[in-house]
Design an enzyme around this catalytic site. Sequence first.
Site, PDB file in Angstrom:
ATOM      1  N   GLU A 129      -8.465 -36.751 -42.535  1.00  0.00           N
ATOM      2  CA  GLU A 129      -8.744 -35.701 -41.551  1.00  0.00           C
ATOM      3  C   GLU A 129      -7.461 -35.077 -40.974  1.00  0.00           C
ATOM      4  OE1 GLU A 129     -11.825 -34.275 -40.082  1.00  0.00           O
ATOM      5  OE2 GLU A 129     -10.113 -32.983 -39.700  1.00  0.00           O
ATOM      6  N   GLY A 134      -4.033 -31.100 -37.953  1.00  0.00           N
ATOM      7  CA  GLY A 134      -3.695 -32.178 -36.999  1.00  0.00           C
ATOM      8  C   GLY A 134      -4.924 -32.731 -36.294  1.00  0.00           C
ATOM      9  N   ILE A 136      -7.468 -31.172 -35.070  1.00  0.00           N
ATOM     10  CA  ILE A 136      -8.713 -30.384 -35.193  1.00  0.00           C
ATOM     11  C   ILE A 136      -9.649 -31.073 -36.185  1.00  0.00           C
ATOM     12  CG2 ILE A 136      -9.697 -28.148 -35.846  1.00  0.00           C
ATOM     13  CD1 ILE A 136      -6.929 -26.897 -35.285  1.00  0.00           C
ATOM     14  N   GLY A 187      12.474 -28.650 -31.101  1.00  0.00           N
ATOM     15  CA  GLY A 187      11.814 -29.688 -31.898  1.00  0.00           C
ATOM     16  C   GLY A 187      10.516 -29.231 -32.545  1.00  0.00           C
ATOM     17  N   ASP A 201       3.798 -25.874 -46.904  1.00  0.00           N
ATOM     18  CA  ASP A 201       2.911 -26.739 -46.104  1.00  0.00           C
ATOM     19  C   ASP A 201       1.504 -26.122 -46.008  1.00  0.00           C
ATOM     20  OD1 ASP A 201       2.675 -28.944 -43.925  1.00  0.00           O
ATOM     21  OD2 ASP A 201       2.042 -27.131 -42.876  1.00  0.00           O
ATOM     22  N   LYS A 205      -2.274 -27.499 -47.449  1.00  0.00           N
ATOM     23  CA  LYS A 205      -3.490 -27.592 -46.619  1.00  0.00           C
ATOM     24  C   LYS A 205      -4.618 -26.761 -47.219  1.00  0.00           C
ATOM     25  CE  LYS A 205      -0.745 -28.740 -42.576  1.00  0.00           C
ATOM     26  NZ  LYS A 205       0.122 -28.207 -41.516  1.00  0.00           N
ATOM     27  N   GLY A 302       1.884 -32.701 -33.925  1.00  0.00           N
ATOM     28  CA  GLY A 302       2.246 -33.507 -32.760  1.00  0.00           C
ATOM     29  C   GLY A 302       1.689 -34.915 -32.883  1.00  0.00           C
TER      30      GLY A 302
HETATM   31  N1  HSE Z   1       5.134 -28.858 -39.953  1.00  0.00           N
HETATM   32  C1  HSE Z   1       3.724 -28.823 -39.701  1.00  0.00           C
HETATM   33  C2  HSE Z   1       3.410 -27.688 -38.744  1.00  0.00           C
HETATM   34  C3  HSE Z   1       3.297 -30.151 -39.145  1.00  0.00           C
HETATM   35  O1  HSE Z   1       4.332 -27.080 -38.196  1.00  0.00           O
HETATM   36  O2  HSE Z   1       2.251 -27.373 -38.540  1.00  0.00           O
HETATM   37  C4  HSE Z   1       1.814 -30.406 -39.164  1.00  0.00           C
HETATM   38  O3  HSE Z   1       1.283 -30.460 -40.444  1.00  0.00           O
END
Ligand code: HSE
Length: 322
Positions: A129, A134, A136, A187, A201, A205, A302
Amino acid sequence: MKKVNIGLLGLGNIGTGTYKTLEMNHDLIAARSGLDLAITKILEIDTERERDITVVPEQFTQDASVIFEDPDISIVIELLGGIEPATSFMLEAMRRGKHVVTANKAAVAANYDALTTCAKENKVFFRYEASVGGGIPILNALTSVLQANDFMEVLGIVNGTTNYILTKMTDEGLPYGEVLKDAQAKGFAEADPTADVEGIDVANKLTILMALTFGNYVHPNDIPREGITKITMDDIAAAKARGNKIKLIARAAKTESGIEYSVGPMELPESHPLAGVNDEFNAIFVKGNAVDDLMFYGKGAGPLPTGSAVMGDVLSIAKHLK
Ligand code: HSE
């Protein structure tokens, strides 16, 4: 009360957030579920780092087989990140009869078939999940309460870093390079932001979202992809003049000629629900033939939001063990 022992691979930011989620809510979870969950062993090299959680040295190991061979551990959480050794560790854990939970989108996207097949062959649960959006609850929603739908379209802002950068460029009129530096200082962005800003990324997803919405596996490298590095202030201003906002969108839709999919910047009318998703927030918009339009919104990254999703998967597996 039934004790469920868990092995954790990786105590970085997300591992720490997951551990913290269980530490904060252990008693509440136990009262609700009748399960005493405990992370008993942790694979991690950095045993000295200050983490704001209670871990004793005996919990640490530098040898993953110590976790795979522990007969008291029934669930393994993989939070190492990266495709390898994470994939090999997950496969090995499943072959040893352990259920596996991960937040690792790169490994799940690259090795979706191998991982899901191995889980079936070994009759264990494999849950991921936290790998998309994250905190959600999108994947479990797609596969449980929404499973009676034929999905028409999925559209998502699924990267917090790039959404933060685009929001600052739009709202504060700042150029890409300057916002990226600020995001790194705060950060939000990684020291090497390539996977985020080039859309890699997001492609990972989208691979996972497509596998669950359309039953259609496409390797992330085969998804047409564009990141946000070429977006200029002129592009943002021109979109604004047309009443639009630029967002980095993962999109897959069912068409007469098959499933169309892509990752790239899109101009959305300001009235579109996804146009109002700002800063590091994520949202996933889904259209099903029965439910119609749905939108899921929340923190896509996070330690604690991701830890919430990881522990949710762990708990639902643990309830089956009971
Ligand atoms: N680097 C990803 C983002 C982390 O900024 O959403 C979460 O998958």
